[in-house]
Structure formats: C-alpha cells, structure tokens
Design a protein around this motif. Structure first.
Motif, PDB file in Angstrom:
ATOM      1  N   PRO A  55      50.163  39.398  42.926  1.00 19.36           N
ATOM      2  CA  PRO A  55      49.922  38.965  41.540  1.00 19.36           C
ATOM      3  C   PRO A  55      48.472  38.582  41.262  1.00 19.36           C
ATOM      4  O   PRO A  55      47.980  38.760  40.149  1.00 19.36           O
ATOM      5  CB  PRO A  55      50.858  37.757  41.390  1.00 19.36           C
ATOM      6  CG  PRO A  55      51.930  37.981  42.403  1.00 19.36           C
ATOM      7  CD  PRO A  55      51.246  38.634  43.557  1.00 19.36           C
ATOM      8  N   GLN A  56      47.775  38.051  42.260  1.00 18.55           N
ATOM      9  CA  GLN A  56      46.379  37.642  42.074  1.00 18.55           C
ATOM     10  C   GLN A  56      45.447  38.831  41.874  1.00 18.55           C
ATOM     11  O   GLN A  56      44.328  38.679  41.374  1.00 18.55           O
ATOM     12  CB  GLN A  56      45.907  36.822  43.271  1.00 18.55           C
ATOM     13  CG  GLN A  56      46.582  35.451  43.383  1.00 18.55           C
ATOM     14  CD  GLN A  56      46.037  34.656  44.557  1.00 18.55           C
ATOM     15  OE1 GLN A  56      45.912  35.168  45.666  1.00 18.55           O
ATOM     16  NE2 GLN A  56      45.699  33.402  44.307  1.00 18.55           N
ATOM     17  N   LEU A  63      37.062  48.237  42.419  1.00 20.51           N
ATOM     18  CA  LEU A  63      35.860  47.585  42.926  1.00 20.51           C
ATOM     19  C   LEU A  63      36.034  46.073  43.027  1.00 20.51           C
ATOM     20  O   LEU A  63      35.751  45.466  44.073  1.00 20.51           O
ATOM     21  CB  LEU A  63      34.665  47.914  42.026  1.00 20.51           C
ATOM     22  CG  LEU A  63      33.309  47.342  42.461  1.00 20.51           C
ATOM     23  CD1 LEU A  63      32.942  47.858  43.850  1.00 20.51           C
ATOM     24  CD2 LEU A  63      32.229  47.710  41.441  1.00 20.51           C
ATOM     25  N   SER A  64      36.522  45.451  41.951  1.00 18.14           N
ATOM     26  CA  SER A  64      36.678  43.989  41.966  1.00 18.14           C
ATOM     27  C   SER A  64      37.758  43.554  42.949  1.00 18.14           C
ATOM     28  O   SER A  64      37.635  42.515  43.604  1.00 18.14           O
ATOM     29  CB  SER A  64      37.005  43.472  40.561  1.00 18.14           C
ATOM     30  OG  SER A  64      38.229  44.009  40.085  1.00 18.14           O
ATOM     31  N   GLY A  65      38.807  44.350  43.067  1.00 17.44           N
ATOM     32  CA  GLY A  65      39.854  44.040  44.040  1.00 17.44           C
ATOM     33  C   GLY A  65      39.332  44.103  45.453  1.00 17.44           C
ATOM     34  O   GLY A  65      39.656  43.251  46.296  1.00 17.44           O
ATOM     35  N   GLY A  66      38.499  45.109  45.734  1.00 19.46           N
ATOM     36  CA  GLY A  66      37.910  45.224  47.062  1.00 19.46           C
ATOM     37  C   GLY A  66      36.993  44.054  47.379  1.00 19.46           C
ATOM     38  O   GLY A  66      37.010  43.515  48.492  1.00 19.46           O
ATOM     39  N   LYS A  67      36.196  43.649  46.396  1.00 14.20           N
ATOM     40  CA  LYS A  67      35.307  42.498  46.593  1.00 14.20           C
ATOM     41  C   LYS A  67      36.107  41.223  46.850  1.00 14.20           C
ATOM     42  O   LYS A  67      35.729  40.395  47.701  1.00 14.20           O
ATOM     43  CB  LYS A  67      34.420  42.320  45.356  1.00 14.20           C
ATOM     44  CG  LYS A  67      33.338  43.378  45.206  1.00 14.20           C
ATOM     45  CD  LYS A  67      32.494  43.104  43.967  1.00 14.20           C
ATOM     46  CE  LYS A  67      31.354  44.105  43.845  1.00 14.20           C
ATOM     47  NZ  LYS A  67      30.544  43.881  42.619  1.00 14.20           N
ATOM     48  N   TYR A  68      37.211  41.071  46.131  1.00 13.69           N
ATOM     49  CA  TYR A  68      38.046  39.884  46.298  1.00 13.69           C
ATOM     50  C   TYR A  68      38.608  39.819  47.721  1.00 13.69           C
ATOM     51  O   TYR A  68      38.593  38.764  48.366  1.00 13.69           O
ATOM     52  CB  TYR A  68      39.185  39.904  45.284  1.00 13.69           C
ATOM     53  CG  TYR A  68      40.159  38.751  45.401  1.00 13.69           C
ATOM     54  CD1 TYR A  68      39.945  37.569  44.698  1.00 13.69           C
ATOM     55  CD2 TYR A  68      41.288  38.848  46.228  1.00 13.69           C
ATOM     56  CE1 TYR A  68      40.833  36.500  44.808  1.00 13.69           C
ATOM     57  CE2 TYR A  68      42.179  37.795  46.341  1.00 13.69           C
ATOM     58  CZ  TYR A  68      41.950  36.625  45.635  1.00 13.69           C
ATOM     59  OH  TYR A  68      42.837  35.581  45.747  1.00 13.69           O
ATOM     60  N   ILE A  69      39.106  40.949  48.212  1.00 11.19           N
ATOM     61  CA  ILE A  69      39.696  40.991  49.558  1.00 11.19           C
ATOM     62  C   ILE A  69      38.642  40.694  50.616  1.00 11.19           C
ATOM     63  O   ILE A  69      38.870  39.919  51.547  1.00 11.19           O
ATOM     64  CB  ILE A  69      40.364  42.359  49.804  1.00 11.19           C
ATOM     65  CG1 ILE A  69      41.593  42.523  48.902  1.00 11.19           C
ATOM     66  CG2 ILE A  69      40.775  42.499  51.274  1.00 11.19           C
ATOM     67  CD1 ILE A  69      42.201  43.907  48.935  1.00 11.19           C
ATOM     68  N   VAL A  70      37.465  41.307  50.492  1.00  6.59           N
ATOM     69  CA  VAL A  70      36.393  41.103  51.468  1.00  6.59           C
ATOM     70  C   VAL A  70      35.949  39.641  51.469  1.00  6.59           C
ATOM     71  O   VAL A  70      35.734  39.044  52.532  1.00  6.59           O
ATOM     72  CB  VAL A  70      35.199  42.031  51.168  1.00  6.59           C
ATOM     73  CG1 VAL A  70      34.002  41.661  52.044  1.00  6.59           C
ATOM     74  CG2 VAL A  70      35.587  43.478  51.411  1.00  6.59           C
ATOM     75  N   LYS A  71      35.812  39.065  50.282  1.00  9.92           N
ATOM     76  CA  LYS A  71      35.361  37.678  50.169  1.00  9.92           C
ATOM     77  C   LYS A  71      36.340  36.705  50.804  1.00  9.92           C
ATOM     78  O   LYS A  71      35.936  35.748  51.485  1.00  9.92           O
ATOM     79  CB  LYS A  71      35.158  37.322  48.695  1.00  9.92           C
ATOM     80  CG  LYS A  71      34.705  35.884  48.471  1.00  9.92           C
ATOM     81  CD  LYS A  71      34.535  35.585  46.986  1.00  9.92           C
ATOM     82  CE  LYS A  71      34.125  34.133  46.765  1.00  9.92           C
ATOM     83  NZ  LYS A  71      33.969  33.829  45.313  1.00  9.92           N
ATOM     84  N   ASN A  72      37.642  36.933  50.595  1.00 13.03           N
ATOM     85  CA  ASN A  72      38.644  35.976  51.045  1.00 13.03           C
ATOM     86  C   ASN A  72      39.215  36.276  52.428  1.00 13.03           C
ATOM     87  O   ASN A  72      39.724  35.367  53.092  1.00 13.03           O
ATOM     88  CB  ASN A  72      39.797  35.931  50.036  1.00 13.03           C
ATOM     89  CG  ASN A  72      39.392  35.280  48.729  1.00 13.03           C
ATOM     90  OD1 ASN A  72      39.410  34.070  48.591  1.00 13.03           O
ATOM     91  ND2 ASN A  72      39.011  36.110  47.752  1.00 13.03           N
ATOM     92  N   GLU A  73      39.140  37.544  52.873  1.00 16.16           N
ATOM     93  CA  GLU A  73      39.788  37.913  54.133  1.00 16.16           C
ATOM     94  C   GLU A  73      38.878  38.633  55.116  1.00 16.16           C
ATOM     95  O   GLU A  73      39.289  38.909  56.240  1.00 16.16           O
ATOM     96  CB  GLU A  73      41.017  38.777  53.832  1.00 16.16           C
ATOM     97  CG  GLU A  73      42.025  38.104  52.906  1.00 16.16           C
ATOM     98  CD  GLU A  73      43.109  39.053  52.434  1.00 16.16           C
ATOM     99  OE1 GLU A  73      43.390  40.037  53.160  1.00 16.16           O
ATOM    100  OE2 GLU A  73      43.680  38.827  51.349  1.00 16.16           O
ATOM    101  N   GLY A  74      37.679  38.962  54.671  1.00 12.65           N
ATOM    102  CA  GLY A  74      36.760  39.666  55.558  1.00 12.65           C
ATOM    103  C   GLY A  74      36.835  41.174  55.378  1.00 12.65           C
ATOM    104  O   GLY A  74      37.842  41.716  54.922  1.00 12.65           O
ATOM    105  N   ALA A  75      35.755  41.862  55.760  1.00 12.29           N
ATOM    106  CA  ALA A  75      35.677  43.309  55.584  1.00 12.29           C
ATOM    107  C   ALA A  75      36.731  44.061  56.392  1.00 12.29           C
ATOM    108  O   ALA A  75      37.208  45.123  55.993  1.00 12.29           O
ATOM    109  CB  ALA A  75      34.286  43.807  55.958  1.00 12.29           C
ATOM    110  N   THR A  76      37.115  43.518  57.542  1.00  7.90           N
ATOM    111  CA  THR A  76      38.098  44.210  58.385  1.00  7.90           C
ATOM    112  C   THR A  76      39.466  44.314  57.719  1.00  7.90           C
ATOM    113  O   THR A  76      40.273  45.164  58.097  1.00  7.90           O
ATOM    114  CB  THR A  76      38.253  43.495  59.738  1.00  7.90           C
ATOM    115  OG1 THR A  76      38.630  42.118  59.511  1.00  7.90           O
ATOM    116  CG2 THR A  76      36.956  43.541  60.544  1.00  7.90           C
TER     117      THR A  76
END
Length: 322
Positions: A55-56, A63-76
């Motif tokens: 939902p978040q 692009l924004s979804g990818g940035k969100y995931i990288v920021k909160n969980e790391g690039a891996t």
C-alpha cells in the motif's frame, strides 16, 4: 468448381520437418533468451511487484518506487528473487519457445493445406502459443511462487534454495501451485500477445516488400524490424496479462478470502477494481517491451549460432510458398 474439385486443386502442404536436434536448439535458445532478459529485468520486476502488493508504494511510479525501496531497504533489495527468476525462466523459456515451434507446426498440419493454414494463421498462432505456455507454466509456477514470496514478504528467506525449501516445508505442493490458475490467466494472454502480435507485425512489414527486397535485407533492416515488432508485441503482452499479474501477486502473498481459486480471484478483482487491476501497468509495459524484444533478438542469434532452421512461417505474403 465443386467443393471436391477445389479441394483437389489445392497444393500439397509442405512444412519443414524439424528434428530432435532442432527442437533441442529451439529449447536452448529459448532458455538463454528468457533467462538473460528476465534476469536483467529483476530490479524493475521487484518495483512492479511491490507497487502491486505494498500500500505504501501503490501510487508510486517506477522511478520513485525504486528510490523508496533503495532508501529504506538498500540497493540489494532490487535484486530480491533473482535466483528463482533465472531458474524459473530458464525452464519456462525453453519450454515456451520450443513448444511454440512444435505446436504451431502441429496446428498448421491439421489445417491440411497452404490456403487453409494461411487463412487461419491467427488461430494457429493463438493455439500454438496457448498450448506451449500451458505446459511451460507447469515448470514455472513453483519458482514464480517462490520469487513473489521473496519479493513481497521481506525476510521470508535468503534466496532461492532457502525460500523454495521453506515453501515446500510449510505449504507443500498446494502452496507452490496456489497461483497456477492465475499464472495461466496471466501467461497465456502474455504468450498470445508476444507471439501472435510479433508474427503479425513481421507480416505487415514483409507484405510491403518485394521478394527480392526481402531476400536482400541488410542486417540493420532485419534488426529494426525485429526490434520494432518485439516492442509492439511486448506492449500487447503487458496489457493483456496485467489484471491476472496483479491478482497473482495478491494470491501469492496470501491475500483474499478462503474458498476456491475462482472465488478468490473474483473477490480480489472486485476489491481491486479496474484501476487496481492495472496498478503498475506503466512500469510493466516498459519491462515487457524490453523483455519481449530482447528475447526475440537473442533467440534468433542463438538459434542461428546453433545451426537450427528458422521457425515455420505462414504469413499471408508467403501464401504461395509455405
């Protein structure tokens, strides 16, 4: 001319007689092209799946979804599910491409003559793609279930082997194939868009050329036709399969009421609504256009390198020579 005379007047049906070696080459080429393209698209697929089930991220772009995931969980985190993706599409890609060549030939033979095969070529493409995909999905479904669980449920397991083992231990065969029906609903329309639209795009391109022009096409021209046809086919495949792709992600995360799979799919579709079913379509169209065009280009290169013949063509412009 009577019907019997017309039937006798039709030319004999001549199609290539593929050998076991040819089908092995088709399988190998399909396995390589599917593994390379799906593996390369893992980060996009991770973002797309998360947009569908988290939902978040529901209103985020690729692009924004990818940035969100990288920021909160790391690039891996963008490589989550790479193992089951690579292995799953290794067997599925091989089975689908070799199966399409096999079943297209079988349905063309059932047509009985050149004129009938050309007349019903779209039905032959649809039938060949559908049957090939059905059998390929039997191999794909357990690995796809593992991939979606790894992506949608952070911390579920460390990778393919541990994730597969956990699903086998906790849920058994039923857990692996819980998404079989929605996978069929997703993958069969996908295959129909992929193969049928690609065939028809090539037909449109070749119909405008003389036989001499086609024989003398440069490598650049062939590449441009294949790339354009693949991109258009990819868009079609994404649109046709998007609703079932969304439902598949929901099913594999355990969403929806108890009951039969048909009932669960119906209720999940109601809950999602039209807009919800097409959530993440933009990223998926980008991903699928790259996947399909890349697959056809790689498939052709590998097939030729292995010395396999081209697949059966029944385009309208070749109705005099099949």
């Amino acid at each position: 001319m009577t019907d019997s005379q017309e039937k006798l007047a039709k030319k004999p049906f001549v199609i290539p007689q593929f050998t076991a070696k040819d089908y092995t080459s088709f399988f190998t080429a399909g396995a390589i092209c599917a593994t390379l393209t799906h593996g390369a698209m893992t980060p996009i697929d991770v973002v797309k799946t998360r947009i569908q089930v988290d939902p978040q991220l529901a209103r985020q772009s690729l692009l924004s979804g990818g940035k969100y995931i990288v920021k909160n969980e790391g690039a891996t985190a963008l490589l989550t599910g790479f193992g089951p993706t690579a292995v799953g599409y290794l067997v599925q890609g091989g089975g689908k491409f070799a199966g399409y060549e096999f079943w297209k030939k079988q349905f063309a033979q059932i047509a009985g003559d050149q004129e009938t095969a050309v007349k019903y070529r779209t039905a032959i493409y649809l039938g060949g793609a559908s049957v090939a995909e059905f059998f390929a999905d039997i191999l794909l479904t357990p690995l796809e279930a593992t991939r979606i669980r790894l992506v949608s449920q952070r911390g579920y397991a460390s990778g393919l082997v541990t994730g597969f083992a956990r699903m086998a231990r906790e849920e058994g065969l039923g857990g692996f194939y819980a998404g079989f029906l929605p996978i069929l609903c997703k993958q069969i329309p996908y295959a129909i868009g992929q193969f049928t639209v690609n065939e028809l795009c090539h037909e449109v391109a070749f119909r405008s050329m003389s036989e001499e022009t086609r024989r003398n096409l440069t490598g650049t021209s062939k590449f441009a036709i294949s790339l354009t046809s693949g991109v258009i086919a990819g868009f079609a495949a994404a649109i046709l399969s998007q609703p079932a792709d969304t439902l598949l992600s929901q099913i594999n995360k355990g969403h929806g009421p108890e009951g039969s799979m048909v009932y669960r799919l119906k209720e999940l579709a109601k809950q999602a609504g039209f807009r919800g079913l097409f959530a993440g379509l933009g990223p998926r169209m980008v991903m699928t256009a790259g996947l399909v065009s890349g697959q056809f280009l790689i498939y052709g290169v590998v097939r030729d390198a292995l010395g396999a013949p081209p697949g059966l063509e029944i385009h309208k412009e070749t109705s005099a020579k099949l």
